[in-house]
Scaffold this active site. Structure first.
Site, PDB file in Angstrom:
ATOM      1  N   ASP A  85      -7.235   4.378   9.242  1.00 27.99           N
ATOM      2  CA  ASP A  85      -8.599   4.253   8.731  1.00 27.99           C
ATOM      3  C   ASP A  85      -8.811   2.938   7.984  1.00 27.99           C
ATOM      4  O   ASP A  85      -9.930   2.445   7.895  1.00 27.99           O
ATOM      5  CB  ASP A  85      -8.927   5.421   7.801  1.00 27.99           C
ATOM      6  CG  ASP A  85      -9.099   6.719   8.564  1.00 27.99           C
ATOM      7  OD1 ASP A  85      -9.541   6.671   9.715  1.00 27.99           O
ATOM      8  OD2 ASP A  85      -8.780   7.789   8.008  1.00 27.99           O
ATOM      9  N   GLU A 124     -12.834  12.932  13.078  1.00 23.85           N
ATOM     10  CA  GLU A 124     -12.246  13.247  11.779  1.00 23.85           C
ATOM     11  C   GLU A 124     -13.159  14.236  11.060  1.00 23.85           C
ATOM     12  O   GLU A 124     -14.133  14.728  11.626  1.00 23.85           O
ATOM     13  CB  GLU A 124     -12.043  11.973  10.937  1.00 23.85           C
ATOM     14  CG  GLU A 124     -10.926  11.081  11.434  1.00 23.85           C
ATOM     15  CD  GLU A 124     -10.467  10.058  10.399  1.00 23.85           C
ATOM     16  OE1 GLU A 124     -10.914  10.141   9.237  1.00 23.85           O
ATOM     17  OE2 GLU A 124      -9.653   9.176  10.758  1.00 23.85           O
ATOM     18  N   HIS A 130       0.795  -1.218   0.000  1.00 24.95           N
ATOM     19  CA  HIS A 130       0.000   0.000   0.000  1.00 24.95           C
ATOM     20  C   HIS A 130       0.833   1.276   0.000  1.00 24.95           C
ATOM     21  O   HIS A 130       0.321   2.350   0.351  1.00 24.95           O
ATOM     22  CB  HIS A 130      -0.975   0.003   1.177  1.00 24.95           C
ATOM     23  CG  HIS A 130      -2.270  -0.668   0.844  1.00 24.95           C
ATOM     24  ND1 HIS A 130      -3.398   0.017   0.483  1.00 24.95           N
ATOM     25  CD2 HIS A 130      -2.588  -1.978   0.760  1.00 24.95           C
ATOM     26  CE1 HIS A 130      -4.372  -0.829   0.214  1.00 24.95           C
ATOM     27  NE2 HIS A 130      -3.905  -2.053   0.373  1.00 24.95           N
TER      28      HIS A 130
END
Length: 549
Positions: free
Chosen positions: A189, A300, A128
């Protein structure tokens, strides 16, 4: 920052002065990346690569190693691809380790060859990275999920923790620790990332204001350095290496084991979203919440630009407090700001939790008709992004280029930034979610390698764009990259004091500016733990030492 007497770094320098100065001059002249050669895929045609003979010699020498796992030299193209899907540097080999000794032996072998070989090593987790940070051109990529030790083990008690492999996924840690009624305190997240990957960066999410990032919730690490040494480190043992590796972008060692702090886990989460039309009110409420003694467990925010039928889309996952008024709200053509909050609870605490959330919401100034909420399981809340991943994969939209830009912006400059970016550059549309939320440094360990703006409170602003590969329009890669560069240029001209999160730079001058006063210590740690610059070449901070006359 001066090194304390007796530290590993100072001992290394005292005992190896001639070697240190030789390495210093080698690295000084070799660690400045050639911008033309490293900043685009086109550059691969012109980048100097090893000859076929040298590559064959590397293969032969690696094949001679006695390992529990194995090397693969064919069908390894996946190791030249990552989530960003814009950089593709092909390795010579991929190591599938079964033990830490496999990793140590490989690195030690390459270190002992010295500058006679240009082999480098990159640890790859779940792939990632965004700009080839976990790739190693003509080098060795270590497939960390193959590492089979240590077996995950949860320790209960007054200070509970879990020992995990550096290649373990956070989602697996969540499921295993929940069996004991426990869970890590701080998350990202997206949970389908490896422990070693997030701890090498920081690991920031909506819990960071409360617990700090993931790198602040680790008791101990096992690390394989750039010399092949296997070292256990913590605040009390090999502390310099411990602080260096956390947020160190893989430059000082590969994390093979981590001891992660745990806390009692809730069973449920009340997930809440509200909207604002005024940026100043939105940020005032966010800053109030992260500074309050009693607050939500997760905070957030998002910037929403010209989204048709926004609240109607929310209904698939949330319930409006006032359905009639919500149905009348029009989001077309507007720039709106979403505050997202979560409060943990157990089913028998629902009544108390209702009162707490109502009290917290009563102090906020959001648009009343936009209050939406939903009660979900703790697991479903934490793994919420994976649901989106499944949908995007079904549509063939997951493995597209992701030219993301993640910035850390001082509180005093966030309004100027918003006016320039959301008022001028992105006023019509965006190509993905835009996250924006504040964190404070009260729970942050400032000894780590992670770099933040100077102010006590700063904002994370993340432009999570997706590009259509064949498009030459506003949803194409070229347009989004140019847009990102405009954002960076505006920030530089306005002297906003921003820092990149998951940083990506092309020159050493930019890296020096990024680290600022910490650059000297960062370089010293490189000399101590990876003196030949073998590790993490994809970060483009240092190049492997090249001998010269």
């Amino acid at each position: 920052m001066p090194e304390k007497m007796g530290s590993p770094l100072s001992s290394f320098l005292k005992q190896n002065k001639p070697l240190f100065f030789r390495i210093f001059f080698i690295l000084f002249f070799s660690c400045i990346p050639d911008t033309a050669n490293l900043c685009s895929n086109l550059s691969l045609a012109t980048t100097a690569v090893q000859t076929h003979s040298a590559s064959s010699d590397n293969h032969f020498s690696l094949k001679k190693l006695t390992l529990d796992g194995y090397f693969s030299f064919e069908n390894i193209h996946y190791a030249a691809k990552d989530f960003g899907n814009t950089y593709h540097f092909h390795p010579s080999a991929v190591l599938y380790p079964k033990s830490v000794l496999d990793i140590s032996s490989t690195i030690k072998h390459i270190f002992n060859i010295g500058t006679a070989s240009q082999l480098t090593v990159a640890a790859r987790g779940h792939g990632h990275s965004l700009q080839g940070q976990a790739q190693a051109h003509q080098g060795v990529v270590i497939n960390m999920p193959s590492l089979q030790e240590p077996v995950m083990k949860v320790h209960t008690g007054e200070l509970p923790y879990v020992d995990v492999s550096g290649g373990e996924l956070w989602i697996n840690i969540l499921h295993e620790t929940l069996k004991h009624g426990l869970a890590p305190k701080s998350w990202t997240d997206y949970l389908h990332l490896t422990v070693g990957g997030t701890l090498s960066n920081a690991g920031i999410s909506g819990q960071a204001f409360l617990h700090g990032p993931q790198i602040n919730n680790v008791y101990q690490l096992e690390v394989v350095t750039g010399k092949g040494d296997v070292l256990t480190c913590s605040e009390q043992q090999n502390a310099d290496l411990f602080h260096g590796v956390l947020g160190g972008l893989g430059q000082f060692g590969i994390i093979t084991r981590a001891r992660i702090s745990l806390e009692p886990a809730p069973k449920m989460v009340r997930w809440i979203r509200v909207l604002y039309s005024e940026f100043s009110i939105f940020t005032k409420d966010q800053e109030h919440l992260i500074s309050s003694e009693s607050s939500f467990d997760y905070i957030e925010g998002f910037v929403i630009i010209n989204r048709t039928g926004l609240l109607n889309n929310w209904r698939s996952s949330f319930n409006p407090r006032d359905p009639l008024q919500a149905s009348k709200f029009n989001s077309d053509g507007k720039v709106l700001y979403c505050l997202e909050m979560a409060k943990h609870f157990n089913p028998d605490e629902a009544g108390i939790m209702d009162k707490k959330t109502e009290s917290l919401l009563s102090k906020l100034s959001f648009i009343p008709s936009t209050l939406f909420q939903s009660d979900v399981s703790y697991v479903d809340f934490l793994d919420r992004v994976h649901v989106s991943e499944i949908k995007l994969r079904e549509k063939g939209l997951w493995e597209v280029p992701h030219p993301w830009l993640n910035l850390l912006i001082p509180k005093s400059k966030i309004s100027d930034f918003a006016q320039q970016v959301f008022g001028e550059i992105l006023k019509d549309n965006s190509n993905g979610p835009i996250l924006i939320y504040p964190v404070n440094k009260s729970k942050w360990n400032r000894k780590t390698s992670f770099v933040t703006p100077d102010e006590y409170i700063f904002y994370l602003v993340a432009f999570l764009s997706s590009a259509l590969p064949s498009s030459r329009g506003t949803d194409g890669l070229e347009h989004i990259n140019n847009q990102n560069q405009r954002i960076l240029d505006v920030s530089t001209r306005a002297n906003l004091g921003i820092k990149q999160y998951l940083p990506h730079y092309s020159t050493q001058k930019e890296w020096q500016a990024h680290f600022g006063p910490q650059w000297k210590l960062f370089v010293q740690r490189k000399y101590a733990y990876d003196p030949l610059a073998i590790l993490a070449p994809g970060q483009r901070i240092f190049q492997k030492a090249i001998p010269f006359l």
